[in-house]
Design a protein around this motif. Structure first.
Motif, PDB file in Angstrom:
ATOM      1  N   ALA A  54       0.845  -1.194   0.000  1.00 41.43           N
ATOM      2  CA  ALA A  54       0.000   0.000   0.000  1.00 41.43           C
ATOM      3  C   ALA A  54       0.878   1.242   0.000  1.00 41.43           C
ATOM      4  CB  ALA A  54      -0.916  -0.003   1.218  1.00 41.43           C
ATOM      5  N   GLY A  55       0.459   2.248  -0.732  1.00 42.11           N
ATOM      6  CA  GLY A  55       1.196   3.496  -0.792  1.00 42.11           C
ATOM      7  C   GLY A  55       2.220   3.554  -1.903  1.00 42.11           C
ATOM      8  N   LYS A  56       2.483   2.437  -2.570  1.00 42.30           N
ATOM      9  CA  LYS A  56       3.451   2.416  -3.661  1.00 42.30           C
ATOM     10  C   LYS A  56       2.711   2.366  -4.999  1.00 42.30           C
ATOM     11  CE  LYS A  56       7.764   0.202  -5.133  1.00 42.30           C
ATOM     12  NZ  LYS A  56       8.691  -0.918  -4.939  1.00 42.30           N
ATOM     13  N   HIS A  57       3.125   3.163  -5.929  1.00 35.17           N
ATOM     14  CA  HIS A  57       2.518   3.232  -7.269  1.00 35.17           C
ATOM     15  C   HIS A  57       1.019   3.528  -7.213  1.00 35.17           C
ATOM     16  CE1 HIS A  57       6.284   1.777  -8.765  1.00 35.17           C
ATOM     17  NE2 HIS A  57       6.135   0.530  -8.321  1.00 35.17           N
ATOM     18  N   GLY A  58       0.603   4.295  -6.219  1.00 34.73           N
ATOM     19  CA  GLY A  58      -0.806   4.670  -6.139  1.00 34.73           C
ATOM     20  C   GLY A  58      -1.702   3.653  -5.484  1.00 34.73           C
ATOM     21  N   ASN A  59      -1.120   2.566  -4.943  1.00 30.43           N
ATOM     22  CA  ASN A  59      -1.929   1.552  -4.270  1.00 30.43           C
ATOM     23  C   ASN A  59      -2.534   2.087  -2.976  1.00 30.43           C
ATOM     24  OD1 ASN A  59      -1.876  -0.578  -5.947  1.00 30.43           O
ATOM     25  ND2 ASN A  59      -0.456  -1.832  -4.781  1.00 30.43           N
TER      26      ASN A  59
END
Length: 781
Positions: free
Chosen positions: A500-505
């Motif tokens: 979560a938090g990576k590449h808009g996840n």
């Protein structure tokens, strides 16, 4: 008793008086006839065409769609008239026409005196006196014959005047040509060319003497002597033979030839040209929309108004190949009928058929929505009918004609409520196919659905669907471009999480593979072939979703509204087939994007070029990247789900033998491609290409809740790939069609190793291979 001198004198006087009276009456009669002609000529009885109108008769000419191989694909028209020149008419047609309709045509001046006298003497029992020129006058300029004798006489006078003017203005050859161009042969066949196309599937200059006689026979009464009407076939046969008799009588045929021809049946090659008939119906409708826009922006110099698509006689030269279009439609219909049969069979066990995984309330909402989008609803709304009464009408039984794969002509008459028909039509699986020459961008075949009359929605350009794994080549080519990866590079297919938090996840994302087989090391070529979602996630994490989205946009995909998220790697975005085929064309064309082309030129009725297409090309990808991506996709057809195209595998599976047409395909040449299957088996894709042809196929239901329950049936390799295989098999069987069997062209300065044996030597790694019997090929998410 002898007559007296007075009596004799009186008799002489009476006789002289009677003779004088006769001549006076005769003179008055002649004078009245002349006066009637003068009054008609002076337009007392109605307008006559002026000199200009005679030289330029205003007729409505159909817009003709002509394929790249010179065939008529269809027309846009109010009247389906496609004029021909005298030189385009075969001599046997001219001989049949003159022998039957006007034996002295070449000798008279428009009015046949002998024929007129004969008709008057025998009151028409031995034939009428109407010449070909008079019949042309009727077609061009006069109204329907009146039942009033005086009005009929006036009409005949006007007709004679027009006839004499026509004879002065035109040659005999021009009169024949105009007459045959104007006559309505019914069934949308206005003019001899349309009639030849529709009834015999050929151009007029190719008509046999028997076919010409059939068409000439129709001139007497095109309905009564129509060879296509079951009730008229015998009359058409007899009238055709009468034409043969007339040709013998006029020295245009020998008795021996006549005797041999009269015994032969009438053989039609019926090709209807209604807007819902014939080939390329979805393409033609798409083309119509494009042409309407073009016509609004272009002025016809003859009328000083925008060109009229339906009566200005335009010629639209299109990129479609008539042969390829025919083969594409044959492949689509053959497979879809079988696939629908299997789907219907499986739905017998589904209580909510044809819907799956929906509650009764959800189904009702969908049916109500479809009702309010229907043409019937719109028409009743226009009439101001109250909504409650419209809804009531949807639940009342009525006569209707519905689509049915099994029925003759794929239609049958039935009685059902409109609401039941909505649910009935929801069960059908739909498809789209588009075929493109990547070096030019020319679209060679376009099939937008299974039946344009009953299903108007075009699944080539109108419909957008989740791309599934057909989106993965965009990801892989991005990795090749940015990371310089070889198809032989090995990665682990173990579960992979993008946090979560990576590449808009917004949350952790851990994609699964449908076969649940993890922990293997495999090459990128194997990973794409087997559509490994876990390895796609690894690549997406390395390059990032924005780079993949940018790559898709460069290839012509409309990325507006697509979420920039890692799940793009699995094809969660909606795309249309038109854009996907254009995008895959870049890989086959060494990194050059050619915008798909439909129209190459437009001509007016005189052959003047009004529009000429200018190619739209641009370099969007390194040729090396394009070739390496193609090399990756070749693995799909050798060790992945596309291996069904190889005969050695196809013969092993009895299910495919039963459901899929034209097995085994047994292709030996290099083929690159990608299958795609979306969640719940809602969409099945196959994108396949050889060096000079890229073809994409989509198959799915009318909504995501209409689908096969198992991936065995619902995957792209089962739903879509067989159409591609069947289509290509037909193409390769026709040696006149240039479809390559050569390998894809390798760039001279290739720096990425695609030979895995050589790659292994340099990397000291050992890629794992997959056998052709690997069951994992059955699954492609």
């Amino acid at each position: 008793m002898a007559a007296t001198k007075a009596q004799i004198a009186q008799e002489k006087a009476d006789k002289k008086k009677n003779i004088s009276l006769f001549w006076k009456i005769y003179a008055v009669g002649i004078g009245l006839v002349v006066l009637m002609f003068l009054l008609a000529a002076w337009e007392v009885f109605g307008d006559l065409p002026d000199h200009t109108a005679l030289e330029n008769p205003q007729t409505e000419l159909a817009t003709e769609i002509v394929t790249v191989d010179g065939k008529t694909l269809g027309s846009f028209y109010n009247d389906n008239r496609k004029p021909v020149k005298f030189d385009d008419l075969p001599q046997n047609l001219i001989d049949a026409l003159v022998s039957t309709e006007d034996e002295r045509f070449w000798d008279h001046s428009g009015i046949d005196g002998y024929g007129t006298a004969r008709a008057a003497a025998f009151l028409g029992s031995k034939g009428g006196a109407s010449t070909i020129t008079q019949q042309l006058a009727k077609l061009y300029f006069t109204e329907q014959a009146s039942s009033n004798k005086l009005e009929r006489l006036i009409q005949k006078l006007r007709e004679w005047i027009i006839t004499s003017r026509l004879e002065k203005q035109y040659t005999k050859e021009e009169i024949i040509t105009q007459y045959l161009n104007e006559f309505d042969f019914l069934k949308q066949a206005i003019g001899i060319r349309s009639a030849s196309n529709i009834y015999f599937g050929k151009e007029p200059d190719s008509l046999t003497v028997s076919e010409s006689a059939v068409l000439v026979a129709m001139l007497k009464n095109p309905r009564q002597f129509n060879p296509h009407r079951e009730i008229s076939k015998e009359k058409s046969f007899n009238r055709r033979n009468q034409v043969f008799f007339q040709m013998v009588r006029n020295g245009k045929m020998t008795e021996e030839v006549k005797d041999s021809l009269t015994a032969l049946p009438i053989v039609l090659d019926y090709n209807p040209e209604g807007h819902n008939d014939g080939m390329g119906t979805y393409f033609r409708e798409h083309l119509r929309d494009w042409l309407k826009t073009w016509a609004k922006d272009n002025i016809n110099p003859e009328t000083d108004k925008p060109f009229n698509l339906y009566n200005d006689g335009l010629k639209i030269n299109v990129t479609i190949d008539h042969r390829m279009q025919k083969m594409a439609e044959e492949a689509v219909y053959a497979h879809m009928e079988r696939l629908q049969t299997e789907f219907d069979h499986q739905q017998t066990r589904n209580k909510t058929a044809p819907f799956t995984d929906l509650t009764d309330n959800q189904i009702e909402i969908r049916l109500q929505s479809a009702m309010k989008r229907s043409e019937r609803w719109r028409e009743m709304k226009k009439k101001g009918i109250a909504e409650k009464d419209i809804i009531k009408s949807f639940n009342e039984k009525t006569d209707m004609t519905i689509f049915d794969w099994k029925a003759k002509g794929r239609e049958r008459d039935t009685v059902m409520t409109p609401m039941d028909s909505i649910r009935y039509y929801k069960k059908f699986l739909h498809t789209g196919l588009m075929s493109l020459e990547p070096q030019t961008g020319h679209v060679k075949a376009w099939v937008g659905g299974i039946n344009h009359k009953h299903f108007k929605y075009d699944n080539v350009e109108q419909g957008t669907h989740q791309a599934g794994s057909t989106f993965k080549p965009f990801l892989y080519s991005t990795a090749i471009d940015l990371l310089h990866y070889s198809p032989c590079k090995t990665l682990s297919d173990g579960e992979y999480t993008i946090p979560a938090g990576k590449h808009g996840n917004t949350k952790d994302w851990t994609p699964k593979d449908s076969n649940g087989d993890y922990g293997n090391m495999m090459t990128l070529k194997e990973a794409l072939a087997k559509s490994k979602n876990t390895i796609s996630a690894r690549l997406m994490d390395e390059v990032g979703p924005q780079a993949v989205l940018d790559r898709a946009a460069q290839l012509g995909i409309n990325t507006d509204g697509m979420d920039v998220v890692p799940s793009l790697a699995l094809g969660t975005a909606d795309v249309n087939l038109y854009e996907m085929v254009g995008a895959y064309g870049v890989y086959a064309n060494g990194g050059i994007y050619n915008k798909p082309v439909l129209v190459t030129s437009i001509e007016d009725k005189n052959g003047t070029i009004l529009y000429q297409y200018m190619p739209e090309s641009k370099d969007v990808m390194n040729p090396e990247t394009a070739y390496v991506t193609v090399n990756l996709m070749e693995g799909v057809t050798r060790i992945g789900s596309g291996a069904k195209l190889r005969g050695s595998w196809a013969t092993k599976n009895s299910f495919y033998k039963e459901v899929i047409t034209d097995y085994p395909y047994d292709f030996k040449n290099d083929i690159a491609g990608k299958t795609g299957t979306t969640q719940n088996n809602s969409d099945g894709w196959f994108m396949g290409m050889v060096p000079n042809l890229v073809t994409g196929v989509w198959v799915g239901g009318d909504g995501k809740s209409i689908h096969f329950k198992s991936t065995k049936y619902g995957q792209g390799a089962t739903m879509a790939l067989p159409i591609w295989g069947s289509y290509m098999k037909r193409l390769y069987a026709d040696e006149t069609i240039d479809v390559s069997k050569a390998p894809f062209k390798k760039p001279e300065d290739l720096s990425i190793e695609t030979d895995c044996d050589e790659y292994e030597k340099t990397q000291n790694s050992s890629p794992l291979g997959g056998s052709e019997d690997d069951d994992s090929r059955e699954f492609d998410m």
